[in-house]
Enzyme design. Structure first.
Site, PDB file in Angstrom:
ATOM      1  N   ALA A   8     -54.166 -30.179 -31.538  1.00 42.99           N
ATOM      2  CA  ALA A   8     -53.430 -28.875 -31.737  1.00 42.99           C
ATOM      3  C   ALA A   8     -54.126 -27.644 -31.250  1.00 42.99           C
ATOM      4  CB  ALA A   8     -52.717 -28.734 -33.271  1.00 42.99           C
ATOM      5  N   CYS A   9     -55.409 -27.785 -31.074  1.00 41.05           N
ATOM      6  CA  CYS A   9     -55.993 -26.723 -30.758  1.00 41.05           C
ATOM      7  C   CYS A   9     -56.070 -26.514 -29.195  1.00 41.05           C
ATOM      8  CB  CYS A   9     -57.607 -26.955 -31.388  1.00 41.05           C
ATOM      9  SG  CYS A   9     -58.948 -25.755 -30.741  1.00 41.05           S
TER      10      CYS A   9
END
Length: 122
Positions: A8-9
């Site tokens: 998700a980064c």
């Protein structure tokens, strides 16, 4: 070479894209699912030449709940920090790349990813 990521980064996705563009061979470790042990964190810290507070995301909710900003940052509290990272892996800064030459970098910039690549080719 191994890269610790949270998919998700955006910094992790950028690092993966650059590694792919450079044709690098690497293993992905989704460290939120495959949580590193305290000993693995110690080993990565040694390779990074950093202390646990240097790779701690102090603005995360868990950090605030633990009161990490108030913890001492010295040898007497080092194990406490490492335990917190092992118990709350979301606190670990990412991405972390460990190169085949024994070094490691927190690869939040293109320059850091390129440096990891250079170490891996050494």
């Amino acid at each position: 070479m191994e890269i610790w990521i949270n998919p998700a980064c955006s910094k992790c996705r950028s690092a993966i894209s650059l590694l792919d563009a450079e044709g690098a061979e690497y293993t992905v470790r989704r460290y939120l699912e495959d949580v590193p042990s305290a000993d693995e964190i110690r080993a990565v810290l040694d390779r990074l030449n950093l202390e646990p507070w240097d790779i701690t995301r102090t603005r995360e909710e868990a950090a605030e709940e633990l009161g990490l900003k108030e913890w001492a940052r010295d040898e007497s509290t080092r194990d406490r920090w490492i335990t917190a990272l092992a118990e709350h892996p979301k606190l670990i800064q990412r991405p972390i790349i460990t190169a085949d030459d024994g070094t490691a970098l927190v690869a939040r910039s293109e320059e850091a990813v390129r440096e990891a690549l250079a170490h891996n080719r050494s």
